[in-house]
Design a protein around this motif. Structure first.
Motif, PDB file in Angstrom:
ATOM      1  N   LEU A   1       0.832  -1.205   0.000  1.00  6.89           N
ATOM      2  CA  LEU A   1       0.000   0.000   0.000  1.00  6.89           C
ATOM      3  C   LEU A   1       0.869   1.259   0.000  1.00  6.89           C
ATOM      4  N   ALA A   2       2.005   1.206   0.724  1.00  4.24           N
ATOM      5  CA  ALA A   2       2.933   2.339   0.728  1.00  4.24           C
ATOM      6  C   ALA A   2       3.575   2.523  -0.650  1.00  4.24           C
ATOM      7  N   VAL A   3       3.926   1.420  -1.300  1.00  3.23           N
ATOM      8  CA  VAL A   3       4.508   1.483  -2.644  1.00  3.23           C
ATOM      9  C   VAL A   3       3.507   2.065  -3.640  1.00  3.23           C
ATOM     10  N   MET A   4       2.244   1.670  -3.510  1.00  2.12           N
ATOM     11  CA  MET A   4       1.206   2.192  -4.403  1.00  2.12           C
ATOM     12  C   MET A   4       1.013   3.693  -4.193  1.00  2.12           C
ATOM     13  N   ALA A   5       1.127   4.143  -2.940  1.00  5.35           N
ATOM     14  CA  ALA A   5       1.029   5.575  -2.661  1.00  5.35           C
ATOM     15  C   ALA A   5       2.213   6.324  -3.273  1.00  5.35           C
ATOM     16  N   TYR A   6       3.403   5.733  -3.198  1.00  9.04           N
ATOM     17  CA  TYR A   6       4.589   6.352  -3.799  1.00  9.04           C
ATOM     18  C   TYR A   6       4.440   6.438  -5.313  1.00  9.04           C
ATOM     19  N   ASP A   7       3.884   5.405  -5.913  1.00 13.56           N
ATOM     20  CA  ASP A   7       3.645   5.410  -7.362  1.00 13.56           C
ATOM     21  C   ASP A   7       2.733   6.566  -7.755  1.00 13.56           C
ATOM     22  N   ARG A   8       1.664   6.782  -6.990  1.00 14.37           N
ATOM     23  CA  ARG A   8       0.753   7.895  -7.277  1.00 14.37           C
ATOM     24  C   ARG A   8       1.441   9.244  -7.051  1.00 14.37           C
ATOM     25  N   TYR A   9       2.310   9.290  -6.036  1.00 15.20           N
ATOM     26  CA  TYR A   9       3.044  10.534  -5.763  1.00 15.20           C
ATOM     27  C   TYR A   9       3.925  10.910  -6.961  1.00 15.20           C
ATOM     28  N   VAL A  10       4.666   9.949  -7.491  1.00 13.93           N
ATOM     29  CA  VAL A  10       5.544  10.223  -8.637  1.00 13.93           C
ATOM     30  C   VAL A  10       4.707  10.603  -9.860  1.00 13.93           C
ATOM     31  N   ALA A  11       3.599   9.887 -10.089  1.00 14.73           N
ATOM     32  CA  ALA A  11       2.767  10.133 -11.267  1.00 14.73           C
ATOM     33  C   ALA A  11       2.149  11.527 -11.251  1.00 14.73           C
ATOM     34  N   ILE A  12       1.753  12.006 -10.081  1.00 14.08           N
ATOM     35  CA  ILE A  12       1.041  13.289  -9.994  1.00 14.08           C
ATOM     36  C   ILE A  12       1.998  14.454  -9.742  1.00 14.08           C
ATOM     37  N   CYS A  13       2.995  14.234  -8.900  1.00 16.64           N
ATOM     38  CA  CYS A  13       3.895  15.338  -8.531  1.00 16.64           C
ATOM     39  C   CYS A  13       5.075  15.492  -9.483  1.00 16.64           C
ATOM     40  N   ASN A  14       5.490  14.406 -10.129  1.00 16.61           N
ATOM     41  CA  ASN A  14       6.607  14.454 -11.078  1.00 16.61           C
ATOM     42  C   ASN A  14       6.240  13.709 -12.364  1.00 16.61           C
ATOM     43  N   PRO A  15       5.205  14.152 -13.066  1.00 18.10           N
ATOM     44  CA  PRO A  15       4.716  13.389 -14.230  1.00 18.10           C
ATOM     45  C   PRO A  15       5.733  13.250 -15.355  1.00 18.10           C
ATOM     46  N   LEU A  16       6.598  14.246 -15.533  1.00 18.01           N
ATOM     47  CA  LEU A  16       7.581  14.181 -16.625  1.00 18.01           C
ATOM     48  C   LEU A  16       8.652  13.127 -16.360  1.00 18.01           C
ATOM     49  N   HIS A  17       8.956  12.897 -15.099  1.00 18.31           N
ATOM     50  CA  HIS A  17       9.976  11.912 -14.749  1.00 18.31           C
ATOM     51  C   HIS A  17       9.393  10.535 -14.432  1.00 18.31           C
TER      52      HIS A  17
END
Length: 314
Positions: free
Chosen positions: A121-137
């Motif tokens: 669940l923590a990994v899934m939250a990190y995935d969403r964080y990267v997708a929304i906060c750093n979409p280009l990377h």
């Protein structure tokens, strides 16, 4: 050695098996409970298997988010299969006995899979964080190799810790009563059967729960605090709605799992009651795996579209 200690030592017996009382206090509802749990188990297997199949067959769902969702669905199938089949056997045969080794095995697998769920669940939250906060990377950061490592790490990180904790608990002496007032071998009801001073063992349980529960939960909170601040700065309401829709399903599962598990394991031992423990355990052992496919499918347009394609092909 004082008299009380001598008496406690004399009352210790070599327990070879336990009795899972489960729902024996509801004798008139055994058939109804068997039917309900059977239907629930079938729904969990079908729903989570369907998500795994969709993420494998539909190219639109072959992204990191759905890769972790497929892992989560696989986990839920394993997680519920540790406890629910045994409950069904007990309800069907009314033979509630379980060997010491069988009880230890069930507890060990349950704790390992619960730890995996916490970290996944923590990994899934990190995935969403990267997708929304750093979409280009996002494609660079969450590449296939990183996703595999994060998934494998979630599955294996709790194995040594929970094996050690299970061995520690089952090295205790148990008094004459071998009746576990629960529907599976969980830590709180088993610790109640132990003789002598078990304060150090209870402390170790708290430490492990904080390690495998509180740390991932804090990482989830940190991820979502960043996500929310980023989403609120989006210029269009459509973008905000899409981001919140993607994250709300995950947050709902997080609240169901961590909320019920935290109340169960971090309450003082004196406040534990069998009825409350069973009710809370139902949430994180059965309710969450059952609602997981519904939460992620009904609130996700990509999953609904993939489901329609699959039914049209069939």
């Amino acid at each position: 050695m004082n008299y009380e200690e001598m008496e406690a030592e004399a009352n210790v017996s070599t327990v070879m098996q336990f009795v899972l009382l489960g729902f024996s206090d509801l004798p008139n509802l055994q058939g109804l409970l068997f039917g309900l749990f059977s239907i629930t188990y079938i729904m969990i297997l079908i729903g989570n298997s369907l998500i795994i199949i969709l993420t494998r067959l539909d190219t639109a769902l072959q992204t990191p988010m759905y890769f972790f969702l497929a892992n989560f669905s696989s986990l839920e199938i394993c997680y519920v299969s540790v406890t629910l089949p045994r409950v069904l056997v007990n309800l069907c045969t009314q033979d509630r006995s379980i060997s010491m080794r069988g009880c230890a095995t069930q507890m060990c697998f349950f704790l390992m899979l619960a730890t995996t769920e916490s970290f996944l669940l923590a990994v899934m939250a990190y995935d969403r964080y990267v997708a929304i906060c750093n979409p280009l990377h996002y494609p660079l950061v969450m590449n296939h190799r990183v996703c595999i490592r994060l998934a494998v790490g979630s599955w294996v990180c709790g194995i040594p810790v929970q094996i050690g904790q299970t061995c520690q608990i089952f090295s205790l002496h148990f008094c004459h009563s071998n009746h576990i007032n629960h529907f599976f071998c969980d830590m709180p009801p088993i610790l109640k059967l132990a003789c002598g001073d078990i304060s150090l063992h209870e402390l170790s349980v708290y430490v492990v729960v904080l390690l495998v529960g509180a740390v991932p939960f804090m990482l989830i909170l940190a991820s979502y605090s960043k996500i929310i601040s980023t989403v609120l700065r989006l210029p269009t309401s459509r973008g905000r709605d899409k981001a919140f829709s993607t994250c709300s399903s995950h947050l709902l599962v997080v609240l169901l799992f961590f909320g019920s598990a935290t109340i169960t394991y971090l309450r003082p031992p004196s406040s534990h009651s069998p009825g409350t423990d069973k009710l809370l355990s139902l949430f994180y052992t059965i309710v969450t795996p059952m609602f997981n496919p519904l939460i992620y499918s009904l609130r996700n347009k990509d999953v609904i579209a993939a489901l329609r394609k699959l039914f049209l092909k069939i």
